[in-house]
Design a protein around this motif. Structure first.
Motif, PDB file in Angstrom:
ATOM      1  N   TYR B  32       0.854  -1.184   0.000  1.00 34.49           N
ATOM      2  CA  TYR B  32       0.000   0.000   0.000  1.00 34.49           C
ATOM      3  C   TYR B  32       0.892   1.237   0.000  1.00 34.49           C
ATOM      4  CZ  TYR B  32      -3.532  -3.338   1.506  1.00 34.49           C
ATOM      5  OH  TYR B  32      -4.378  -4.420   1.587  1.00 34.49           O
ATOM      6  N   MET B  34       1.070   5.525  -0.395  1.00 38.51           N
ATOM      7  CA  MET B  34       0.328   6.773  -0.291  1.00 38.51           C
ATOM      8  C   MET B  34       1.255   7.972  -0.403  1.00 38.51           C
ATOM      9  SD  MET B  34      -1.923   5.394   2.856  1.00 38.51           S
ATOM     10  CE  MET B  34      -1.167   3.765   2.822  1.00 38.51           C
ATOM     11  N   TYR B  36       1.081  12.006   0.853  1.00 37.78           N
ATOM     12  CA  TYR B  36       0.376  13.027   1.615  1.00 37.78           C
ATOM     13  C   TYR B  36       0.994  14.390   1.290  1.00 37.78           C
ATOM     14  CZ  TYR B  36      -1.813   9.520   4.655  1.00 37.78           C
ATOM     15  OH  TYR B  36      -2.558   8.478   5.149  1.00 37.78           O
ATOM     16  N   TYR B  49      -3.365   7.511  -3.495  1.00 32.53           N
ATOM     17  CA  TYR B  49      -3.339   6.182  -2.876  1.00 32.53           C
ATOM     18  C   TYR B  49      -3.235   5.137  -3.976  1.00 32.53           C
ATOM     19  CZ  TYR B  49      -5.354   1.948  -0.832  1.00 32.53           C
ATOM     20  OH  TYR B  49      -5.570   0.664  -0.429  1.00 32.53           O
ATOM     21  N   LEU B  88       4.907  13.893   1.708  1.00 31.87           N
ATOM     22  CA  LEU B  88       5.386  12.712   2.423  1.00 31.87           C
ATOM     23  C   LEU B  88       4.882  11.451   1.732  1.00 31.87           C
ATOM     24  CD1 LEU B  88       4.087  14.784   4.964  1.00 31.87           C
ATOM     25  CD2 LEU B  88       5.686  13.321   6.143  1.00 31.87           C
ATOM     26  N   THR B  92       2.994   0.619   3.600  1.00 34.34           N
ATOM     27  CA  THR B  92       2.776  -0.429   4.579  1.00 34.34           C
ATOM     28  C   THR B  92       2.578  -1.758   3.861  1.00 34.34           C
ATOM     29  OG1 THR B  92       1.406  -1.163   6.450  1.00 34.34           O
ATOM     30  CG2 THR B  92       0.270  -0.029   4.668  1.00 34.34           C
ATOM     31  N   GLY B  94       0.385  -3.834   5.048  1.00 36.96           N
ATOM     32  CA  GLY B  94      -1.002  -4.193   5.343  1.00 36.96           C
ATOM     33  C   GLY B  94      -1.092  -5.183   6.489  1.00 36.96           C
ATOM     34  N   GLY B  97      -0.329  -4.056  11.722  1.00 42.36           N
ATOM     35  CA  GLY B  97      -1.224  -3.523  12.741  1.00 42.36           C
ATOM     36  C   GLY B  97      -1.736  -2.145  12.407  1.00 42.36           C
ATOM     37  N   GLY B  98      -1.731  -1.805  11.118  1.00 42.77           N
ATOM     38  CA  GLY B  98      -2.217  -0.496  10.716  1.00 42.77           C
ATOM     39  C   GLY B  98      -1.138   0.559  10.635  1.00 42.77           C
ATOM     40  N   LYS B  99       0.045   0.249  11.130  1.00 40.75           N
ATOM     41  CA  LYS B  99       1.103   1.270  11.137  1.00 40.75           C
ATOM     42  C   LYS B  99       1.592   1.557   9.722  1.00 40.75           C
ATOM     43  CE  LYS B  99       3.605  -0.772  14.411  1.00 40.75           C
ATOM     44  NZ  LYS B  99       4.728  -0.965  15.360  1.00 40.75           N
ATOM     45  N   LEU B 100       1.838   2.840   9.462  1.00 39.22           N
ATOM     46  CA  LEU B 100       2.428   3.268   8.201  1.00 39.22           C
ATOM     47  C   LEU B 100       3.886   3.642   8.444  1.00 39.22           C
ATOM     48  CD1 LEU B 100      -0.315   5.650   6.694  1.00 39.22           C
ATOM     49  CD2 LEU B 100      -0.020   3.193   6.354  1.00 39.22           C
ATOM     50  N   PHE B 102       6.537   6.248   7.198  1.00 37.24           N
ATOM     51  CA  PHE B 102       6.565   7.524   6.490  1.00 37.24           C
ATOM     52  C   PHE B 102       7.977   7.876   6.062  1.00 37.24           C
ATOM     53  CE2 PHE B 102       2.343   9.281   6.973  1.00 37.24           C
ATOM     54  CZ  PHE B 102       1.821   8.556   8.027  1.00 37.24           C
ATOM     55  N   GLN B 104      10.638  11.001   5.191  1.00 32.27           N
ATOM     56  CA  GLN B 104      10.894  12.208   5.966  1.00 32.27           C
ATOM     57  C   GLN B 104      10.168  13.428   5.406  1.00 32.27           C
ATOM     58  OE1 GLN B 104      15.020  12.677   6.922  1.00 32.27           O
ATOM     59  NE2 GLN B 104      14.739  14.720   7.759  1.00 32.27           N
TER      60      GLN B 104
END
Lengths: 112, 112
Positions: B32, B34, B36, B49, B88, B92, B94, B97-100, B102, B104
């Motif tokens: 996944y 993304m 931002y 995304y 940014l 992940t 997937g 545990g949901g953590k992404l 990132f 810097q």
């Protein structure tokens, strides 16, 4: 649209004070996160929660605690604020189906 | 080695230029991806995304994933001063545990 609301945009506190940062989301998301963001260090995960009353430490939990009594609300607590906790604090909630995190506007905390 | 590497910039371009922002990553299990955008003193907002590989286009923005090279890119066509922000990347597997994870962030300035 997902809405993540942080209770304060700017806060000024004194060293040693107990500080509460509040975050509310309106999308019934299970996962919520607290980050701090500092120049040159990027986003650093403090704590996250994957359900009511459940919490997990992130990468930098020292000096912080959290509370999740209701699904929509995730609070970050600085038990005794110190100057090195001056930072931008960001809350996020997560769409688990896509793993997308949605952020609040941030709270800029200054500890004097 | 960091899991995600992103050149922090700053990057300065003239209005109308094509901008290329990039991240490299080390774990081939990432699925996944993304991008931002974060304006000064605001929270990050999701821009693009992508799941798995390939390209995705949205107006002047194109996100590209090259899983064989472990490289993701964001292209901005006909850049505008309003595109001036920090960008940014976030990735992940997937299964974290949901953590992404990132990057810097790259600070972009588009000059009129």
């Amino acid at each position: 649209d997902v809405k993540v609301t942080q209770s304060s945009r700017y806060l000024v506190k004194r060293t040693g004070e107990k500080v509460f940062l509040e975050c509310v989301q309106d999308m019934d998301h299970e996962n919520m996160f607290w980050y701090r963001q500092d120049p040159g260090l990027g986003l650093r995960l403090i704590y996250f929660s994957y359900d009511v009353k459940m919490k997990e430490k992130g990468d930098i939990p020292e000096g912080y605690s959290v509370s999740r009594e209701k699904k929509e609300r995730f609070s970050l607590i600085l038990e005794s604020a110190s100057t090195n906790q001056t930072s931008m604090y960001l809350c996020a909630s997560q769409d688990l189906a896509k793993n997308i995190q949605y952020f609040g506007a941030g709270t800029r905390l200054s500890v004097l | 080695q960091k899991e995600v590497e992103q050149d922090p910039g700053p990057l300065s371009v003239p209005e109308g230029a094509i901008v290329s922002l990039n991240c490299t990553y080390s774990n081939s299990a990432f699925q996944y991806f993304m991008w931002y955008r974060q304006y000064s003193r605001k929270g990050p907002e999701l821009l693009m995304y992508t799941y798995s590989s390939g390209n995705k286009e949205d107006g002047r923005f194109t996100a590209q994933v090259d899983k064989s090279s472990k490289y993701i890119s964001l292209f901005i066509r006909d850049s505008q001063p309003s595109d001036s922000a920090t960008y940014l990347c976030a990735i992940t597997t997937g299964n974290q545990g949901g953590k992404l994870i990132f990057g810097q962030g790259t600070e972009l300035s588009v000059k009129p």
